[in-house]
Motif scaffolding. Structure first.
Motif, mmCIF file in Angstrom:
data_model
loop_
_atom_site.group_PDB
_atom_site.id
_atom_site.type_symbol
_atom_site.label_atom_id
_atom_site.label_comp_id
_atom_site.label_asym_id
_atom_site.label_seq_id
_atom_site.Cartn_x
_atom_site.Cartn_y
_atom_site.Cartn_z
ATOM 1 N N VAL A 27 -33.189 12.463 12.626
ATOM 2 C CA VAL A 27 -34.611 12.802 12.634
ATOM 3 C C VAL A 27 -35.350 11.731 13.435
ATOM 4 O O VAL A 27 -35.267 10.540 13.110
ATOM 5 N N ARG A 28 -36.062 12.166 14.490
ATOM 6 C CA ARG A 28 -36.723 11.220 15.386
ATOM 7 C C ARG A 28 -38.213 11.535 15.496
ATOM 8 O O ARG A 28 -38.618 12.685 15.463
ATOM 9 N N ASN A 29 -39.003 10.491 15.670
ATOM 10 C CA ASN A 29 -40.441 10.643 15.872
ATOM 11 C C ASN A 29 -40.819 10.182 17.272
ATOM 12 O O ASN A 29 -40.747 8.999 17.583
ATOM 13 N N GLN A 30 -41.200 11.133 18.105
ATOM 14 C CA GLN A 30 -41.686 10.798 19.441
ATOM 15 C C GLN A 30 -43.206 10.955 19.546
ATOM 16 O O GLN A 30 -43.756 10.880 20.648
ATOM 17 N N CYS A 31 -43.879 11.160 18.413
ATOM 18 C CA CYS A 31 -45.336 11.231 18.422
ATOM 19 C C CYS A 31 -45.909 9.844 18.708
ATOM 20 O O CYS A 31 -45.268 8.820 18.453
ATOM 21 N N GLY A 72 -42.654 17.215 8.435
ATOM 22 C CA GLY A 72 -43.345 15.937 8.528
ATOM 23 C C GLY A 72 -44.849 16.130 8.551
ATOM 24 O O GLY A 72 -45.354 17.250 8.663
ATOM 25 N N PHE A 73 -45.557 15.024 8.443
ATOM 26 C CA PHE A 73 -47.014 15.059 8.534
ATOM 27 C C PHE A 73 -47.497 13.692 9.008
ATOM 28 O O PHE A 73 -46.797 12.674 8.859
ATOM 29 N N PRO A 74 -48.691 13.615 9.615
ATOM 30 C CA PRO A 74 -49.183 12.342 10.153
ATOM 31 C C PRO A 74 -49.475 11.350 9.032
ATOM 32 O O PRO A 74 -50.412 11.519 8.270
ATOM 33 N N SER A 75 -48.630 10.335 8.924
ATOM 34 C CA SER A 75 -48.782 9.349 7.854
ATOM 35 C C SER A 75 -47.702 8.293 8.017
ATOM 36 O O SER A 75 -46.599 8.597 8.459
ATOM 37 N N VAL A 212 -36.731 16.604 16.128
ATOM 38 C CA VAL A 212 -37.633 15.703 16.840
ATOM 39 C C VAL A 212 -39.069 16.143 16.639
ATOM 40 O O VAL A 212 -39.434 17.299 16.913
ATOM 41 N N PHE A 213 -39.914 15.234 16.161
ATOM 42 C CA PHE A 213 -41.343 15.463 16.115
ATOM 43 C C PHE A 213 -41.961 15.054 17.454
ATOM 44 O O PHE A 213 -41.655 13.997 17.994
ATOM 45 N N CYS A 214 -42.808 15.931 18.003
ATOM 46 C CA CYS A 214 -43.427 15.710 19.316
ATOM 47 C C CYS A 214 -42.388 15.536 20.423
ATOM 48 O O CYS A 214 -42.344 14.489 21.080
ATOM 49 N N PRO A 215 -41.523 16.555 20.622
ATOM 50 C CA PRO A 215 -40.471 16.424 21.656
ATOM 51 C C PRO A 215 -41.052 16.392 23.069
ATOM 52 O O PRO A 215 -42.172 16.827 23.281
#
Length: 215
Positions: A27-31, A72-75, A212-215
């Motif tokens: 699980v990756r965050n690209q945001c 997911g959520f912005p936090s 991926v969040f924000c791919p």
């Protein structure tokens, strides 16, 4: 002694088999902002963890993970209570791992949409990628405030999503059609999996994936 040796061999073979078919999901965050990522298997509790921009976390789900969900959520809190409250306000990465030798996965907007999301197989366990077989699924909606119009509505915190008011129905409606137009390969209503081309993808059991969040 011979029986003990045979038992040891059987256990070793079982261990090797479980390793071969064990699935890992990265699980990756690209945001550009922190995201609290959450996951839940069928009948299990919610696990959440904070991912800063560029952060990642690997989840080993083994050879079977029915009803697996990631959202997911912005936090930057990593709070499971907030994650549980954000779940119906978020789009979902859905998995059924190891069913009849296959993994099944989809992106769901049946509840809502809140963050750009992608599922991508990173190791297909020898399977060939072709269309919806071991393919990549992605859903991005730009400018959520402009997109979210009646009958759908903005949820506010903690999910900060657009709620699909008509989503659980069996047929497309004015509410679900907005999500379907924006992300045609995502699951938008209860019978959406009967469409052609399919919105549920499949890959050989034992494959690995990234969400991926924000791919």
């Amino acid at each position: 002694m011979a029986k003990l040796q045979l038992a040891a061999v059987v256990l070793s073979l079982l261990a090797i088999t479980s390793c071969v078919y064990a699935t890992r999901i990265n699980v990756r965050n690209q945001c550009s902002f922190a995201v609290t990522a959450c996951d839940q298997g069928q009948g299990s509790g919610v696990t959440c963890y904070a991912l800063q921009n560029g952060g990642q976390r690997q989840k080993d789900v083994g050879a079977s993970w029915p009803g697996g969900l990631i959202w997911g959520f912005p936090s930057g809190s990593g709070d499971a209570g907030q994650g549980n409250a954000a779940k119906p306000q978020a789009n979902l990465a859905e998995f059924t791992i190891g069913s009849n030798g296959q993994d099944y996965y989809d992106l769901s907007n049946v509840n809502a949409y809140n963050l750009p999301l992608m599922i991508n197989p990173t190791n297909t366990n020898g399977d060939t990628r072709s269309g919806s077989h071991c393919g990549t699924l992605s859903c991005t909606i730009n400018n959520l405030n402009s997109f979210c119009r009646a009958p759908n509505r903005l949820t506010g915190a903690p999910g900060n999503g657009c709620y699909n008011v008509d989503g659980p129905g069996n047929n497309p409606t004015a509410g679900t059609q907005a999500f379907k137009n924006a992300c045609p390969n995502s699951y938008a209503y209860s019978k959406d999996d009967t469409r052609n081309p399919p919105v549920v993808y499949a890959c050989k059991a034992g494959s690995d994936y990234e969400v991926v969040f924000c791919p």
